[in-house]
Write an enzyme that holds these catalytic residues in place. Structure first.
Site, PDB file in Angstrom:
ATOM      1  N   PHE A  28       3.885  -8.825  -9.555  1.00  0.00           N
ATOM      2  CA  PHE A  28       5.304  -9.387  -9.756  1.00  0.00           C
ATOM      3  C   PHE A  28       5.804 -10.045 -10.643  1.00  0.00           C
ATOM      4  CE2 PHE A  28       3.553  -7.904  -5.238  1.00  0.00           C
ATOM      5  CZ  PHE A  28       4.845  -7.841  -4.788  1.00  0.00           C
ATOM      6  N   LYS A  45       0.952  -1.195   0.083  1.00  0.00           N
ATOM      7  CA  LYS A  45       0.219   0.029   0.019  1.00  0.00           C
ATOM      8  C   LYS A  45       0.737   1.131   0.159  1.00  0.00           C
ATOM      9  CE  LYS A  45      -2.490  -0.112   3.625  1.00  0.00           C
ATOM     10  NZ  LYS A  45      -2.361  -1.431   4.104  1.00  0.00           N
ATOM     11  N   PHE A  67      -4.051  -1.494   6.846  1.00  0.00           N
ATOM     12  CA  PHE A  67      -4.526  -2.967   6.585  1.00  0.00           C
ATOM     13  C   PHE A  67      -5.490  -2.869   5.618  1.00  0.00           C
ATOM     14  CE2 PHE A  67      -3.141  -3.420  11.243  1.00  0.00           C
ATOM     15  CZ  PHE A  67      -2.076  -4.042  10.965  1.00  0.00           C
ATOM     16  N   ARG A 124       1.709   8.015   7.417  1.00  0.00           N
ATOM     17  CA  ARG A 124       1.891   7.855   8.615  1.00  0.00           C
ATOM     18  C   ARG A 124       3.527   7.745   9.109  1.00  0.00           C
ATOM     19  NH1 ARG A 124      -1.385   2.816  10.460  1.00  0.00           N
ATOM     20  NH2 ARG A 124      -0.900   2.232   8.308  1.00  0.00           N
ATOM     21  N   THR A 130       4.096   1.608  -0.943  1.00  0.00           N
ATOM     22  CA  THR A 130       4.799   2.052  -2.106  1.00  0.00           C
ATOM     23  C   THR A 130       3.631   2.294  -3.308  1.00  0.00           C
ATOM     24  OG1 THR A 130       6.176  -0.140  -1.482  1.00  0.00           O
ATOM     25  CG2 THR A 130       6.211   0.699  -3.736  1.00  0.00           C
ATOM     26  N   ALA A 175      -4.010   0.550  12.662  1.00  0.00           N
ATOM     27  CA  ALA A 175      -5.337   0.422  12.191  1.00  0.00           C
ATOM     28  C   ALA A 175      -6.297  -0.571  12.893  1.00  0.00           C
ATOM     29  CB  ALA A 175      -5.551   0.284  10.682  1.00  0.00           C
ATOM     30  N   TRP A 180       7.253  -0.533  -7.981  1.00  0.00           N
ATOM     31  CA  TRP A 180       8.500  -0.902  -7.143  1.00  0.00           C
ATOM     32  C   TRP A 180       9.583  -0.739  -8.043  1.00  0.00           C
ATOM     33  CZ3 TRP A 180      12.929  -3.557  -7.352  1.00  0.00           C
ATOM     34  CH2 TRP A 180      13.627  -3.641  -5.992  1.00  0.00           C
ATOM     35  N   LYS A 239       8.220  -6.674  10.513  1.00  0.00           N
ATOM     36  CA  LYS A 239       7.809  -5.837   9.415  1.00  0.00           C
ATOM     37  C   LYS A 239       9.062  -5.097   8.640  1.00  0.00           C
ATOM     38  CE  LYS A 239       4.479  -2.326   7.820  1.00  0.00           C
ATOM     39  NZ  LYS A 239       3.252  -1.340   8.155  1.00  0.00           N
TER      40      LYS A 239
END
Length: 555
Positions: free
Chosen positions: A380, A69, A300, A92, A71, A272, A408, A103
């Site tokens: 991907f 999200k 999320f 955030r 990215t 969240a 990406w 993470k």
């Protein structure tokens, strides 16, 4: 090449140049070194902000494979700027707990990052530290008042739910006893630590309009009861003034830059699954003051962060988003269709089709708010063309635009198709944003509306404790507050094992916490953890620094 290697290839622009390009008066910013700055709240112009296009980036129910999200938010911002739309991404701040835990960093990835990523992921401008200090000041004042013989409010320690916080994953602090050591060391009682991102003060900072509103909200924090059952708030301890003083700089949003040299505002960091999961109202308005478009994200899946973004943040601040970008991956849909994590790179159209209902439910939820969705496929190398075609066909049946975004690898160039579709919706479609519920409705009606319409539950059950909490809320006159359900992010239900689109399930509310300062109630469902622990091999093991101060392993 990893994210940090890519970031290090970029020649950062001085923060004054980023401000100038964005239209922010250079003499108004408060630099924190060369590449970071605080932005005074006085720069916000609500009339100008009301003309900007607010775009929310959300996702389907998250999986261990990750959806990207942040990215996607950054990549979309780069794409919109490439198309001539002055755009700021508003995000955030990362919490140190996840950065050092599982993470890792939270500044995007590849050629869609915000920089300087090392600073942002670590101490940044000290906002989390200020929130931590303000929170723990109130904790200290509470225990001091219990101990006092001349200035006591007669607080009943058994009713106090306010804990302490630290910005670290540390399971050993979840349950502790304070006040040991004799009569001079306080009154022994059971309490604990939450992670700083779970502090009500974090939620308050992100919903406050200005310093005066912040101070008022801090005073409204519910602490507990006296022995004669009278409610006690932070204002009764005369705590709000000092707490606000500690937050005078933290309330100002932070200006940094994207990898392509566009403005990025990063401020606040509530989770969240236990709070509203979005950046501050002040940061969003700041971005909207100086931009044609603001791209922001909610934590999320749509059922958690985005629902709270709409029903809490937007209702509170009077914001009206123009579109929602729903980030998906082929891998995540296959996982929701029953494919094991180890096989997600293998072509599996059967699992993909079984996972599609999760996507369909999130699209349905977006439309319930009368906002137009755009599906963004974070592609991907392992994704097969036939799998992509299945998603495109589903999107067509749903009447929803879909774009492949390779942000990406290609940054803004990889988001041009997505950006064009977002512009078409934002500028050609009349927004008719409608919240899911009105705050003035009863507490149970608000909870059941979210559970049945957003999660897809059949019914809501309340434990004996939750029913007592409902009575307490009514007695305190707090029925009018918004609802911020604490729920697992792994499922639309309150059972993390129910993947895809579960149906005919029951949501069980165990208890309901009061966050009167933030302006919402927190129904607790399932086993929600407010102080995470570290894994067997935490990300911190990979982080190092050399004699020249160059950090490695932070991605």
């Amino acid at each position: 090449m990893n994210d940090l290697d890519i970031a290090r290839k970029v020649t950062l622009k001085p923060i004054s140049e980023i401000a100038q390009r964005t239209g922010i008066p250079i003499d108004s910013i408060e630099p924190y070194g060369k590449y970071k700055a605080k932005l005074p709240i006085s720069l916000i112009n609500k009339e100008k902000a009301s003309k900007a296009n607010l775009i929310l980036v959300s996702a389907i129910s998250p999986t261990p494979a990750g959806e990207g999200k942040t990215t996607m938010s950054i990549g979309l911002t780069e794409g919109l700027n490439r198309l001539g739309k002055k755009t700021t991404v508003v995000l955030r701040e990362p919490s140190l707990g996840p950065v050092f835990g599982i993470k890792g960093g939270a500044t995007g990835g590849g050629y869609s990052q915000v920089l300087p990523m090392e600073d942002i992921n670590l101490h940044f401008t000290g906002d989390f530290a200020a929130i931590e200090k303000a929170h723990n000041l109130l904790s200290a004042l509470i225990d001091n008042n219990i101990q006092s013989k001349t200035n006591s409010l007669n607080l009943d320690p058994r009713t106090i739910s306010w804990k302490r916080v630290v910005d670290m994953n540390d399971r050993s602090l979840r349950h502790i006893i304070v006040g040991l050591g004799g009569t001079g060391s306080g009154i022994p009682r059971e309490t604990g630590f939450d992670i700083t991102a779970a502090s009500e003060i974090m939620a308050i900072l992100c919903l406050a309009e200005n310093l005066s509103d912040l101070k008022k909200r801090l005073g409204n924090i519910f602490i507990g009861y006296t022995f004669d059952k009278s409610p006690i708030y932070a204002r009764d301890l005369k705590a709000e003034g000092a707490m606000t003083a500690l937050l005078k700089d933290a309330i100002q949003p932070n200006l940094v830059q994207t990898i392509e040299g566009n403005a990025a505002i990063i401020h606040g960091g509530p989770f969240a699954n236990i709070a509203q999961g979005t950046n501050s109202v002040i940061a969003t308005r700041m971005g909207m003051t100086f931009s044609d478009y603001v791209v922001t994200e909610a934590g999320f899946g749509f059922d958690l962060g985005a629902e709270k973004f709409f029903d809490i943040k937007c209702q509170s601040a009077g914001l009206s988003p123009k579109a929602v970008v729903l980030t998906i991956t082929v891998r995540a849909l296959k996982y929701h269709g029953g494919a094991p994590l180890s096989d997600l790179k293998t072509t599996n159209t059967e699992a993909l089709l079984k996972g599609i209902p999760n996507l369909e439910k999130h699209v349905e939820n977006i439309k319930q708010f009368n906002v137009s969705p755009v599906i963004s496929i974070n592609r991907f190398l392992s994704d097969a063309d036939e799998e992509i075609e299945i998603i495109k066909n589903i999107a067509k049946k749903l009447g929803v635009q879909v774009a492949i975004a390779n942000v990406w690898e290609k940054g803004g160039e990889g988001a041009l198709d997505l950006a064009e579709k977002v512009i078409a919706i934002a500028e050609k479609t009349t927004s008719d944003f409608t919240p899911m519920y009105q705050w003035k409705s009863s507490v149970t009606d608000k909870i059941e509306t979210i559970a049945t319409k957003i999660y897809g539950a059949k019914h809501v059950d309340y434990s004996a404790q939750a029913k007592r909490d409902l009575k307490k809320i009514s007695d305190l006159g707090l029925d009018h507050l918004a609802i911020c359900i604490a729920k697992t992010q792994k499922s639309l239900s309150d059972n993390p094992k129910l993947l895809g689109r579960p149906k005919d399930f029951i949501i069980t509310v165990r208890e309901i916490e009061i966050a009167a300062g933030a302006g919402f109630l927190v129904p607790i469902t399932g086993n929600i953890m407010r102080m995470p622990g570290l894994p067997t091999h935490p990300s911190s093991e990979n982080i190092d620094i050399d004699e020249n101060g160059v950090i490695s392993g932070l991605f």
